[in-house]
Design an enzyme around this catalytic site. Structure first.
Site, PDB file in Angstrom:
ATOM      1  N   TYR A  91      -6.366   3.658  -7.531  1.00 15.70           N
ATOM      2  CA  TYR A  91      -7.312   2.589  -7.199  1.00 15.70           C
ATOM      3  C   TYR A  91      -8.641   2.756  -7.923  1.00 15.70           C
ATOM      4  CZ  TYR A  91      -4.182   1.675  -3.245  1.00 15.70           C
ATOM      5  OH  TYR A  91      -3.103   1.393  -2.462  1.00 15.70           O
TER       6      TYR A  91
ATOM      7  N   VAL B 155      -5.379  -0.046   6.893  1.00 13.95           N
ATOM      8  CA  VAL B 155      -4.040   0.323   7.330  1.00 13.95           C
ATOM      9  C   VAL B 155      -3.633   1.564   6.527  1.00 13.95           C
ATOM     10  CG1 VAL B 155      -3.225  -1.922   8.103  1.00 13.95           C
ATOM     11  CG2 VAL B 155      -3.098  -1.398   5.680  1.00 13.95           C
TER      12      VAL B 155
ATOM     13  N   TRP C 107      -7.018  -7.215   5.921  1.00 14.18           N
ATOM     14  CA  TRP C 107      -5.604  -7.417   6.178  1.00 14.18           C
ATOM     15  C   TRP C 107      -5.409  -8.406   7.321  1.00 14.18           C
ATOM     16  CZ3 TRP C 107      -3.025  -5.448   2.336  1.00 14.18           C
ATOM     17  CH2 TRP C 107      -3.435  -4.249   1.737  1.00 14.18           C
TER      18      TRP C 107
ATOM     19  N   CYS D 166       0.827  -1.213   0.000  1.00 14.52           N
ATOM     20  CA  CYS D 166       0.000   0.000   0.000  1.00 14.52           C
ATOM     21  C   CYS D 166       0.861   1.263   0.000  1.00 14.52           C
ATOM     22  CB  CYS D 166      -0.915   0.005   1.220  1.00 14.52           C
ATOM     23  SG  CYS D 166      -1.913   1.507   1.365  1.00 14.52           S
TER      24      CYS D 166
ATOM     25  N   GLU E 269      -5.103   7.454   9.325  1.00 13.31           N
ATOM     26  CA  GLU E 269      -5.036   8.256   8.110  1.00 13.31           C
ATOM     27  C   GLU E 269      -3.578   8.626   7.853  1.00 13.31           C
ATOM     28  OE1 GLU E 269      -5.028  10.059   4.951  1.00 13.31           O
ATOM     29  OE2 GLU E 269      -7.059   9.454   5.543  1.00 13.31           O
ATOM     30  N   SER E 270      -3.032   8.156   6.742  1.00  8.83           N
ATOM     31  CA  SER E 270      -1.606   8.334   6.480  1.00  8.83           C
ATOM     32  C   SER E 270      -1.194   9.800   6.423  1.00  8.83           C
ATOM     33  CB  SER E 270      -1.216   7.642   5.168  1.00  8.83           C
ATOM     34  OG  SER E 270      -1.858   8.241   4.051  1.00  8.83           O
TER      35      SER E 270
END
Length: 245
Positions: free
Chosen positions: A188, A126, A86, A49, A141-142
């Site tokens: 995506y 994730v 996951w 990811c 949240e990245s």
């Protein structure tokens, strides 16, 4: 709410990801609920990811991988009872690039969401920044996690002087981030599209954004200036796996 990314496709066949739920922020203030401290937090990621790999890039760039350890899940969704998501391998040698959960012995990421909130019914995604002290999810949240890593752990960082979101470039970084997010990070939307119309729309936006970035980078070394910034990291982690994933 969506139970996995597979449930985030609209009736028209377009991919419409749901927003992240846990949005708390680690603070350098020692009195904060989530105070920055070595060894308190653990990061769960998937190598497949690009959103997760932003966080890993920040750990390395800032020199924080000794402060926040991380564990990677298996790279492909698997079924766990009534959901796809996951999962962790049962043993360290089961699959390269994945390892068992060392904190709670969880079998899937979903278990962390159920520990953090007994009423959670959304997508167990994730990255997950886990607080070992309070046994809860701080943030999933990245974009929020990398902002914390950029500033809030500098006391413990090996490279505290690196600022990937400097004040004088923030407007430019935000503008580039929007372009890259809508056009490239959301590649995506091409992969999950179930009908030709949404696919064509997503692919057109993708290559328009790629062309704009190509034009910028043909004239300067980095996206926003002569120094690496958050915008470069966010673009790179998607581009580097563009063909493979």
């Amino acid at each position: 709410m969506a139970r996995s990314a597979h449930n985030e496709v609209t009736d028209s066949g377009a991919f419409d990801p749901s927003p992240s739920t846990f949005r708390s922020f680690v603070s350098r203030d020692s009195s904060a609920r989530f105070a920055a401290a070595p060894g308190r937090y653990h990061l769960y990621v998937s190598y497949s990811c690009p959103w997760d790999c932003r966080c890993l890039a920040y750990l390395k760039l800032k020199g924080l991988d000794h402060v926040i350890r991380f564990t990677w899940v298996k790279p492909v969704f698997e079924r766990t009872n009534d959901h796809m998501g996951w999962v962790f391998p049962a043993a360290g040698d089961e699959e390269p690039g994945a390892e068992p959960d060392p904190i709670n012995g969880a079998k899937s990421i979903r278990e962390f969401y159920e520990i953090a909130s007994t009423k959670y019914a959304g997508k167990p995604s994730v990255p997950v920044l886990w607080d070992k002290q309070l046994k809860t999810i701080v943030n999933n949240e990245s974009s929020g996690i990398i902002r914390m890593l950029n500033t809030e752990f500098n006391e413990f960082a090996e490279n505290p002087g690196l600022d990937l979101y400097p004040a004088h470039l923030q407007a430019s970084i935000d503008e580039i981030n929007e372009l890259v997010y809508e056009g490239i990070n959301i590649v995506y939307k091409c992969g999950f599209a179930k009908q030709q119309g949404p696919y064509d729309e997503a692919v057109t936006k993708l290559y328009e954004a790629l062309d704009k970035c190509e034009d910028t980078l043909s004239r300067q070394r980095f996206l926003c200036s002569n120094q690496i910034t958050e915008a470069d990291v966010r673009l790179f982690t998607t581009l580097i796996r563009f063909d493979e994933v």
